[in-house]
Design a protein around this motif. Structure first.
Motif, PDB file in Angstrom:
ATOM      1  N   ALA A  86       5.267  -8.494 -19.654  1.00 22.43           N
ATOM      2  CA  ALA A  86       4.191  -8.297 -18.686  1.00 22.43           C
ATOM      3  C   ALA A  86       4.678  -8.622 -17.274  1.00 22.43           C
ATOM      4  O   ALA A  86       4.323  -7.938 -16.315  1.00 22.43           O
ATOM      5  N   ASP A  87       5.505  -9.666 -17.129  1.00 19.31           N
ATOM      6  CA  ASP A  87       6.042 -10.020 -15.816  1.00 19.31           C
ATOM      7  C   ASP A  87       6.934  -8.915 -15.267  1.00 19.31           C
ATOM      8  O   ASP A  87       6.889  -8.602 -14.079  1.00 19.31           O
ATOM      9  N   THR A  88       7.751  -8.313 -16.134  1.00 21.15           N
ATOM     10  CA  THR A  88       8.621  -7.210 -15.706  1.00 21.15           C
ATOM     11  C   THR A  88       7.783  -6.032 -15.234  1.00 21.15           C
ATOM     12  O   THR A  88       8.044  -5.449 -14.180  1.00 21.15           O
ATOM     13  N   GLU A  89       6.747  -5.696 -16.006  1.00 18.54           N
ATOM     14  CA  GLU A  89       5.855  -4.606 -15.623  1.00 18.54           C
ATOM     15  C   GLU A  89       5.117  -4.942 -14.339  1.00 18.54           C
ATOM     16  O   GLU A  89       4.893  -4.081 -13.496  1.00 18.54           O
ATOM     17  N   LEU A  90       4.725  -6.213 -14.191  1.00 20.62           N
ATOM     18  CA  LEU A  90       4.004  -6.652 -13.008  1.00 20.62           C
ATOM     19  C   LEU A  90       4.863  -6.489 -11.757  1.00 20.62           C
ATOM     20  O   LEU A  90       4.385  -6.019 -10.725  1.00 20.62           O
ATOM     21  N   GLU A  91       6.150  -6.848 -11.848  1.00 16.26           N
ATOM     22  CA  GLU A  91       7.049  -6.697 -10.702  1.00 16.26           C
ATOM     23  C   GLU A  91       7.192  -5.229 -10.320  1.00 16.26           C
ATOM     24  O   GLU A  91       7.169  -4.889  -9.137  1.00 16.26           O
ATOM     25  N   GLU A  92       7.324  -4.352 -11.317  1.00 15.80           N
ATOM     26  CA  GLU A  92       7.445  -2.915 -11.031  1.00 15.80           C
ATOM     27  C   GLU A  92       6.169  -2.393 -10.381  1.00 15.80           C
ATOM     28  O   GLU A  92       6.216  -1.616  -9.429  1.00 15.80           O
ATOM     29  N   ALA A  93       5.005  -2.835 -10.881  1.00 15.10           N
ATOM     30  CA  ALA A  93       3.733  -2.385 -10.321  1.00 15.10           C
ATOM     31  C   ALA A  93       3.544  -2.923  -8.898  1.00 15.10           C
ATOM     32  O   ALA A  93       3.008  -2.221  -8.033  1.00 15.10           O
ATOM     33  N   LYS A  94       3.983  -4.164  -8.643  1.00 15.42           N
ATOM     34  CA  LYS A  94       3.880  -4.727  -7.288  1.00 15.42           C
ATOM     35  C   LYS A  94       4.710  -3.928  -6.301  1.00 15.42           C
ATOM     36  O   LYS A  94       4.277  -3.662  -5.180  1.00 15.42           O
ATOM     37  N   LEU A  95       5.919  -3.528  -6.725  1.00 16.47           N
ATOM     38  CA  LEU A  95       6.765  -2.718  -5.848  1.00 16.47           C
ATOM     39  C   LEU A  95       6.103  -1.373  -5.538  1.00 16.47           C
ATOM     40  O   LEU A  95       6.121  -0.911  -4.398  1.00 16.47           O
ATOM     41  N   ALA A  96       5.508  -0.758  -6.569  1.00 18.29           N
ATOM     42  CA  ALA A  96       4.840   0.524  -6.361  1.00 18.29           C
ATOM     43  C   ALA A  96       3.634   0.368  -5.432  1.00 18.29           C
ATOM     44  O   ALA A  96       3.404   1.209  -4.548  1.00 18.29           O
ATOM     45  N   LEU A  97       2.874  -0.718  -5.612  1.00 14.23           N
ATOM     46  CA  LEU A  97       1.720  -0.952  -4.740  1.00 14.23           C
ATOM     47  C   LEU A  97       2.158  -1.235  -3.306  1.00 14.23           C
ATOM     48  O   LEU A  97       1.499  -0.809  -2.359  1.00 14.23           O
ATOM     49  N   ALA A  98       3.262  -1.966  -3.147  1.00  5.91           N
ATOM     50  CA  ALA A  98       3.764  -2.247  -1.798  1.00  5.91           C
ATOM     51  C   ALA A  98       4.159  -0.962  -1.085  1.00  5.91           C
ATOM     52  O   ALA A  98       3.890  -0.794   0.111  1.00  5.91           O
ATOM     53  N   GLU A  99       4.770  -0.047  -1.816  1.00  4.62           N
ATOM     54  CA  GLU A  99       5.144   1.241  -1.221  1.00  4.62           C
ATOM     55  C   GLU A  99       3.909   2.034  -0.819  1.00  4.62           C
ATOM     56  O   GLU A  99       3.862   2.637   0.253  1.00  4.62           O
ATOM     57  N   ARG A 100       2.888   2.009  -1.693  1.00  4.74           N
ATOM     58  CA  ARG A 100       1.642   2.733  -1.376  1.00  4.74           C
ATOM     59  C   ARG A 100       0.922   2.089  -0.206  1.00  4.74           C
ATOM     60  O   ARG A 100       0.335   2.780   0.627  1.00  4.74           O
ATOM     61  N   ALA A 101       0.941   0.749  -0.131  1.00  2.00           N
ATOM     62  CA  ALA A 101       0.298   0.061   0.986  1.00  2.00           C
ATOM     63  C   ALA A 101       1.022   0.365   2.293  1.00  2.00           C
ATOM     64  O   ALA A 101       0.398   0.510   3.341  1.00  2.00           O
ATOM     65  N   ALA A 102       2.353   0.463   2.228  1.00  2.00           N
ATOM     66  CA  ALA A 102       3.133   0.802   3.420  1.00  2.00           C
ATOM     67  C   ALA A 102       2.816   2.214   3.893  1.00  2.00           C
ATOM     68  O   ALA A 102       2.894   2.509   5.083  1.00  2.00           O
ATOM     69  N   ALA A 103       2.421   3.075   2.947  1.00  2.00           N
ATOM     70  CA  ALA A 103       2.059   4.445   3.305  1.00  2.00           C
ATOM     71  C   ALA A 103       0.638   4.536   3.852  1.00  2.00           C
ATOM     72  O   ALA A 103       0.189   5.593   4.255  1.00  2.00           O
ATOM     73  N   GLY A 104      -0.094   3.394   3.848  1.00  2.00           N
ATOM     74  CA  GLY A 104      -1.431   3.374   4.430  1.00  2.00           C
ATOM     75  C   GLY A 104      -2.565   3.499   3.436  1.00  2.00           C
ATOM     76  O   GLY A 104      -3.725   3.620   3.825  1.00  2.00           O
ATOM     77  N   GLU A 105      -2.297   3.465   2.144  1.00  2.00           N
ATOM     78  CA  GLU A 105      -3.357   3.576   1.139  1.00  2.00           C
ATOM     79  C   GLU A 105      -4.019   2.218   0.911  1.00  2.00           C
ATOM     80  O   GLU A 105      -3.398   1.176   1.062  1.00  2.00           O
ATOM     81  N   ASP A 106      -5.307   2.233   0.510  1.00  2.00           N
ATOM     82  CA  ASP A 106      -6.029   0.997   0.193  1.00  2.00           C
ATOM     83  C   ASP A 106      -5.776   0.667  -1.278  1.00  2.00           C
ATOM     84  O   ASP A 106      -6.166   1.421  -2.162  1.00  2.00           O
ATOM     85  N   VAL A 107      -5.134  -0.469  -1.531  1.00  2.00           N
ATOM     86  CA  VAL A 107      -4.756  -0.843  -2.903  1.00  2.00           C
ATOM     87  C   VAL A 107      -5.306  -2.218  -3.294  1.00  2.00           C
ATOM     88  O   VAL A 107      -4.811  -2.852  -4.210  1.00  2.00           O
ATOM     89  N   THR A 108      -6.365  -2.694  -2.623  1.00  2.00           N
ATOM     90  CA  THR A 108      -6.857  -4.052  -2.881  1.00  2.00           C
ATOM     91  C   THR A 108      -7.408  -4.208  -4.300  1.00  2.00           C
ATOM     92  O   THR A 108      -7.170  -5.228  -4.946  1.00  2.00           O
TER      93      THR A 108
END
Length: 184
Positions: A110-132
């Motif tokens: 779950a931690d490994t998946e969580l890190e991958e999901a955090k990276l994906a969310l960070a990229e989406r947030a950098a693109a200006g999407e709302d990911v709260t």
């Protein structure tokens, strides 16, 4: 002129297949090494999974198998299916204890998946999407178990297995099925 006549009489050399064989050898080696890395869970031959039109693939988690003969957690036998069927209690202590022992593996996955999901969310947030909302959902990820059960196993047995997993802290339970074409 004589030289030209001699050169015409010579046979043309054949193709050199060494390079071609090298390429095919590398290709075969590549295919053999990467064929084992499937995304889907491979069911053992003793289990016949039910069919489904599910779209998402299962994640790699703790695996619990229910065959005709026994219950296995991560390929380690826990108890026989007959003992589980004859058990009167809804939560079986042997399964619960074995699942508690595997919670460390589930949390690591779950931690490994969580890190991958955090990276994906960070990229989406950098693109200006709302990911709260998605970020809040990621923080509360409980351990997960995939149950591979033969399609002929009675639901009363599966109910006991799922209840035991829930009591051990696994609130996300997935039942493995064979994906078939959608009916659309």
């Amino acid at each position: 002129m004589k030289r030209m006549a001699r050169s015409r009489k010579r046979k043309t050399p054949g193709m050199n297949l060494t390079s071609l064989m090298d390429v095919f050898t590398i290709l075969v080696f590549f295919l053999l090494t990467n064929s084992a890395s499937d995304e889907a869970i491979e069911a053992p031959k003793v289990i016949t999974l039910p069919d489904s039109v599910v779209e998402s693939k299962p994640r790699e988690t703790v695996t619990l198998m229910v065959t005709h003969d026994e219950v296995l957690i991560e390929a380690k036998p826990v108890m026989t299916t007959e003992e589980l069927f004859q058990s009167e209690e809804l939560v079986v202590a042997a399964i619960q204890q074995a699942m508690i022992q595997e919670v460390g593996k589930a949390m690591t996955m779950a931690d490994t998946e969580l890190e991958e999901a955090k990276l994906a969310l960070a990229e989406r947030a950098a693109a200006g999407e709302d990911v709260t909302e998605e970020a809040a959902a990621l923080l509360a990820e409980p351990p997960e178990v995939n149950i591979l059960a033969d399609r002929t196993v009675p639901f009363s047995i599966l109910k006991k297995v799922m209840s035991s997993c829930t009591n051990a802290g696994y609130t996300r339970i997935s039942l493995a099925v064979i994906q078939k074409a959608s009916q659309s």
